[in-house]
Design a protein around this motif. Structure first.
Motif, mmCIF file in Angstrom:
data_model
loop_
_atom_site.group_PDB
_atom_site.id
_atom_site.type_symbol
_atom_site.label_atom_id
_atom_site.label_comp_id
_atom_site.label_asym_id
_atom_site.label_seq_id
_atom_site.Cartn_x
_atom_site.Cartn_y
_atom_site.Cartn_z
ATOM 1 N N THR A 46 0.841 -1.207 0.000
ATOM 2 C CA THR A 46 0.000 0.000 0.000
ATOM 3 C C THR A 46 0.871 1.249 0.000
ATOM 4 O OG1 THR A 46 -1.684 -1.160 1.273
ATOM 5 C CG2 THR A 46 -1.820 1.261 1.211
ATOM 6 N N PRO A 47 0.724 2.143 -0.989
ATOM 7 C CA PRO A 47 1.517 3.391 -0.994
ATOM 8 C C PRO A 47 0.971 4.378 0.033
ATOM 9 C CG PRO A 47 0.031 3.339 -2.883
ATOM 10 C CD PRO A 47 -0.124 2.008 -2.192
ATOM 11 N N ILE A 48 1.876 5.108 0.690
ATOM 12 C CA ILE A 48 1.514 6.145 1.673
ATOM 13 C C ILE A 48 2.025 7.480 1.146
ATOM 14 C CG2 ILE A 48 1.791 6.958 4.026
ATOM 15 C CD1 ILE A 48 2.195 4.070 4.862
ATOM 16 N N HIS A 49 1.132 8.448 1.013
ATOM 17 C CA HIS A 49 1.487 9.731 0.406
ATOM 18 C C HIS A 49 1.510 10.832 1.459
ATOM 19 C CE1 HIS A 49 -0.106 7.269 -2.882
ATOM 20 N NE2 HIS A 49 0.675 7.973 -3.688
ATOM 21 N N ASN A 50 2.348 11.855 1.204
ATOM 22 C CA ASN A 50 2.346 13.036 2.070
ATOM 23 C C ASN A 50 1.314 14.032 1.586
ATOM 24 O OD1 ASN A 50 3.473 14.263 -0.177
ATOM 25 N ND2 ASN A 50 5.553 14.358 0.670
ATOM 26 N N GLN A 51 1.297 15.199 2.228
ATOM 27 C CA GLN A 51 0.286 16.199 1.871
ATOM 28 C C GLN A 51 0.457 16.733 0.465
ATOM 29 O OE1 GLN A 51 0.500 19.143 4.953
ATOM 30 N NE2 GLN A 51 -0.638 17.905 6.444
ATOM 31 N N GLN A 52 1.654 16.604 -0.089
ATOM 32 C CA GLN A 52 1.892 17.065 -1.472
ATOM 33 C C GLN A 52 1.549 15.991 -2.496
ATOM 34 O OE1 GLN A 52 4.353 17.625 1.017
ATOM 35 N NE2 GLN A 52 3.325 19.592 1.304
ATOM 36 N N GLY A 53 1.069 14.845 -2.023
ATOM 37 C CA GLY A 53 0.712 13.776 -2.939
ATOM 38 C C GLY A 53 1.867 12.898 -3.343
ATOM 39 N N GLU A 54 3.041 13.089 -2.729
ATOM 40 C CA GLU A 54 4.202 12.274 -3.067
ATOM 41 C C GLU A 54 4.192 11.005 -2.233
ATOM 42 O OE1 GLU A 54 7.090 15.041 -1.879
ATOM 43 O OE2 GLU A 54 7.205 16.082 -3.815
ATOM 44 N N CYS A 55 4.544 9.896 -2.885
ATOM 45 C CA CYS A 55 4.628 8.625 -2.166
ATOM 46 C C CYS A 55 5.927 8.610 -1.379
ATOM 47 C CB CYS A 55 4.581 7.452 -3.142
ATOM 48 S SG CYS A 55 4.678 5.847 -2.314
#
Length: 883
Positions: free
Chosen positions: A103-112
């Protein structure tokens, strides 16, 4: 809530999972993957240790598996959905099958930024399924070969159903015993479970064995020395005793078996799907007996069924413990755990709900019921995003407490998906961060606000300056940067005390704050230094403001019945005329402030490029100075200090020179200030100390009379934390006794940094190092300084020596210094002695030593050696005097 950066909390959450969980950090734009966290199951079953945390995947896994995973991991980085795949690996020689959900986890900027890998070991379940298939196939073969086996197959299917339904082991083993004994009427079945820790088989069930026999076989050692069940458990192979009376060698056990009427025993190991020992299926007979092919197959089939039952119970127990662990964690953690349905209604809350909000939760209500009205739109948007994207998200909002106030909550919401991919419910982990936010604000104020004056500090200035510049640039406006230093503030501190000085700084800060109200901002940089940013200025406006600013200081300050007049020197630089970045503008304002100091203080000066006209030459010299030591361009000259009767060389002062390959000999007056400014003085100073001590020890070893070496130390060197240790190291390295080292410090340095350098001086004096106070008479130090620092030698500044015979005041000052030194039992040296008249005067006043062109100029080491040799032929040199 749980953050990716907080490994402790991640592990706490992970360790409740029976499946292996890995958190992998995405590095190099998705090309490499670094272990960030792993739960207990991962460490236990994957064969890795805790030290993998921080390592990269290719460093931990074998090359083939790493290459296989690399492709899938890279795909997951750019995927919006979870990826599931199956892998096969060998662990301790056993093929293991696992299903991984990535499962990918992204930050607030949408980066994985991370990948969460949930790895489920399906080896056993897959193996069990295969064995069930094989069992059913075996049963079909038996049925085809012998129709009367129908009842046996029915019994075995019944046992499978019992295992699937979760019946107790005792019930399943009872069914196994009855069916087995029905198939072989003369048999009696007994099942033992393995206790691997104690290396024993423990009796568990038998339908027909006598109590006395059970007592005798209750504990059986797992050992190669055993001849029946214990040996089968040890070797993982069947052991058939067809006739106990003839085959059993242990007489005691033989008598016991025959006493109970047992004449034959078949022992078959019960193994798990991963080939681990689970127990023993033992079949006893009243008469000698050996299994035929059909009976052997029956024993294998029922051993297999027993293994399935034991494994199933082990999994149920593990699941029960896992659920208990989760319940314990949920019920006892201070974090709040909430389950919502897809409409946002509350289905479950952990007990911490009441601790946080002061009342029990109303299940069935929407979670928005008690959310602050101003936060509802943002929280609702987040909830819709979660339903649409099916990805975890974080949110902060205010929630109503039972007593009427609002609590600030930090929450992480995570969707729980069905096999179809639809959301089944939402799990929210939240915590009260009200106090944390208060502390954060307090810490921010402390970090960005000067505690004495309440003004923003240097850090605040540094971070805000860029914003002021961008604003001025966007509006095409000029910006004024003022660097302000209070005049003679040290005198106030020294004469009236630091607490009084603090009150003065508070009053000055208040006046500056009022001055900048509406068009600027004032910062306290350090001590008595302030900076002011004036917005939207022009030449006329700035001139008027500077006049107003000086008027502020024309008014006296009244504190504790004291009237204080204080002035300031101010430097001004202007954006964009004098620079485009904070560093340049601040530096230029600082330069202008020093020009204001030179012009008599209590004034201001604009920065002019002429102030920095030699910047290129200074930069060029700085670059060359960096390589001067490595290129062996520095050298030392030595100037002797003679006894007043000129019969003894008391000391040699080490003086640095720079012989540049293109520019020739460069005066210390040119490069030492630059070295001080750039910090190179510490490196150069260390070279001087080592070189001078090595040379002095070399002269002593060559038989020259020992003389003290005098070395000048800069303020920067004294402020080094390791000064004492470094000098101690040099003395040990060179072998020079510390009593032959004299360190010279200027009077101004002593006064400016007295508290900072006192400890270093005390430590060095304990070692035996001597101290001389250079340029004495120029810094206005008191007798208290001389007593406090236990100075050995005073050096009268040459400016006073130069006026002897022509300036009455200089002669008087020189006489006073000599008298003062002698009264304090100090040695006194006159510097810069150039004439016979000066020498005669000093001799008359009982000055101890002289130094200057009158006796000897500074010379290279080779010429100093000749001087010492020539001097030895006239008067034997003696050891330095100690006063």
């Amino acid at each position: 809530m749980f953050r990716i950066e907080d490994q402790t909390e991640i592990n706490t959450l992970f360790n409740g999972f029976l499946d292996m969980m890995f958190l992998m950090k995405v590095v190099d734009e998705g090309k490499r993957f670094q272990y960030a966290a792993a739960n207990d199951s991962a460490l236990k079953f994957a064969g890795i240790k805790r030290d993998v945390i921080g390592k990269f995947m290719e460093e931990v896994l074998d090359r083939k598996l790493a290459e296989e995973l690399q492709e899938v991991y890279e795909q997951a980085v750019f995927s919006e959905e979870s990826i599931q795949f199956e892998t096969e690996t060998f662990h301790k020689g056993i093929l293991q099958t696992a299903v991984t959900c990535l499962t990918p986890i992204h930050n607030q900027q949408g980066e994985c930024t991370h990948l969460l890998a949930s790895v489920k070991d399906v080896t056993e379940s897959k193996s069990i399924a295969e064995k069930l298939e094989r069992s059913e196939e075996q049963y079909r073969i038996l049925y085809a070969e012998q129709k009367n086996a129908e009842s046996l197959l029915i019994g075995q299917k019944l046992i499978l159903e019992m295992i699937a339904k979760g019946c107790s082991l005792k019930d399943v083993f009872k069914a196994i015993s009855l069916n087995f004994e029905a198939a072989m009427p003369q048999s009696e079945v007994c099942i033992h479970l393995a206790n691997e820790r104690d290396k024993r088989l423990e009796y568990f069930y038998s339908a027909n064995l006598s109590e006395s026999f059970i007592q005798d076989i209750h504990q059986i050692e797992i050992s190669s020395a055993e001849e029946s069940c214990g040996r089968a458990a040890f070797t993982y192979k069947s052991v058939i005793l067809m006739d106990i009376g003839k085959e059993l060698k242990n007489d005691k056990k033989k008598r016991m078996a025959l006493q109970h009427g047992v004449r034959a025993c078949w022992s078959n190991p019960i193994l798990s799907s991963s080939n681990q020992l689970l127990g023993i299926l033992a079949v006893y007979f009243k008469a000698p007996s050996s299994p035929d092919e059909k009976e052997w197959g029956t024993m294998e089939a029922f051993s297999h069924l027993a293994g399935l039952a034991i494994e199933q119970k082990q999994k149920e127990e593990a699941l029960r413990k896992s659920e208990a662990k989760f319940r314990a964690m949920t019920e006892n953690v201070t974090d709040l755990i909430v389950t919502l349905d897809t409409s946002g209604k509350v289905k479950y809350t952990s007990p911490s709900y009441k601790l946080i909000f002061g009342a029990e939760a109303n299940l069935g209500n929407s979670f928005l019921t008690y959310t602050h009205p101003e936060d509802i739109p943002a929280v609702s948007d987040k909830f819709r995003d979660l339903l649409n994207d099916k990805k975890p998200l974080e949110v902060q909002f205010r929630y109503l407490h039972a007593d009427g106030h609002y609590v600030t909550i930090e929450a992480r919401a995570m969707p729980v998906l069905k096999e179809s991919g639809d959301i089944e419910n939402i799990v929210v982990v939240a915590r009260d961060i009200t106090e944390r936010n208060k502390h954060k604000e307090l810490i921010k104020r402390m970090a960005y606000q000067d505690q004495l004056t309440g003004l923003p500090n240097r850090r605040s200035f540094t971070e805000e300056f860029e914003g002021h510049l961008r604003n001025a640039e966007n509006k095409s406006q000029q910006l004024g940067v003022l660097f302000l230093d209070l005049d003679r503030f040290k005198f106030i501190n020294d004469s009236l005390g630091h607490s009084f000085g603090d009150l003065v700084l508070k009053e000055v800060s208040l006046r500056l704050k009022l001055f900048t109200r509406g068009f600027g901002r004032v910062y306290r940089m350090s001590g008595d230094e302030f900076t002011i940013i004036l917005e939207d200025i022009n030449e006329e406006k700035l001139k008027r403001k500077m006049t107003n600013l000086l008027e502020i200081f024309s008014e006296p300050i009244f504190i504790k019945d004291e009237m204080i007049h204080i002035t300031a020197s101010i430097g001004v630089s202007i954006f964009p005329l004098d620079g485009h970045d904070p560093k340049a503008l601040l530096k230029n304002a600082d330069l202008a402030m020093y020009r204001a100091k030179e012009d008599g203080k209590n004034t201001y000066q604009y920065y002019k490029s002429a102030l920095d006209s030699n910047s290129y030459e200074r930069l060029l010299m700085e670059n060359e100075l960096h390589g001067a030591i490595e290129n062996d361009e520095l050298l030392l000259h030595y100037q002797p200090r003679f006894s007043i009767d000129r019969t003894s060389i008391i000391a040699l002062e080490a003086l640095i020179r720079w012989k540049h390959p293109r520019w020739g000999m460069i005066s210390p007056g040119e490069f030492i200030p630059l070295a001080e400014e750039t910090g190179l003085i510490t490196k150069i100073g260390a070279w001087v100390i080592r070189t001078a001590c090595r040379q002095t020890k070399e002269w002593m070893d060559n038989g020259y009379p020992p003389v003290r070496i005098a070395i000048n130390l800069s303020a920067r060197q004294f402020l080094q934390r390791d000064l004492v240790a470094s000098i101690q190291s040099v003395l040990k390295e060179t072998g020079l006794p510390p009593e032959f080292v004299e360190l010279e410090i200027t009077e101004s340095t002593l006064m400016k940094y007295e508290e900072t350098i006192l400890f270093s001086i005390e430590q060095l004096k304990k070692m035996g190092v001597h101290f001389a106070l250079d340029d004495f008479g120029t810094g206005y130090s008191s007798m208290g300084y001389l007593k406090k620092f236990h100075i050995d030698t005073l050096k009268i500044d040459q400016s006073f020596i130069r006026g002897i015979g022509t300036e009455t005041d200089d002669s008087a000052i020189a006489t006073a210094i000599i008298t003062l030194a002698h009264s304090l039992k100090m040695n006194v040296v006159a510097e810069g002695v150039e004439t016979e008249e000066q020498y005669n005067y000093l001799k008359e006043k009982n000055c101890n030593e002289i130094q200057g062109f009158y006796t000897c100029r500074p010379m290279e080491a080779e010429k100093i050696e000749l001087l010492i040799i020539n001097h030895m032929t006239k008067v034997k040199a003696i050891k330095p005097i100690t006063v």
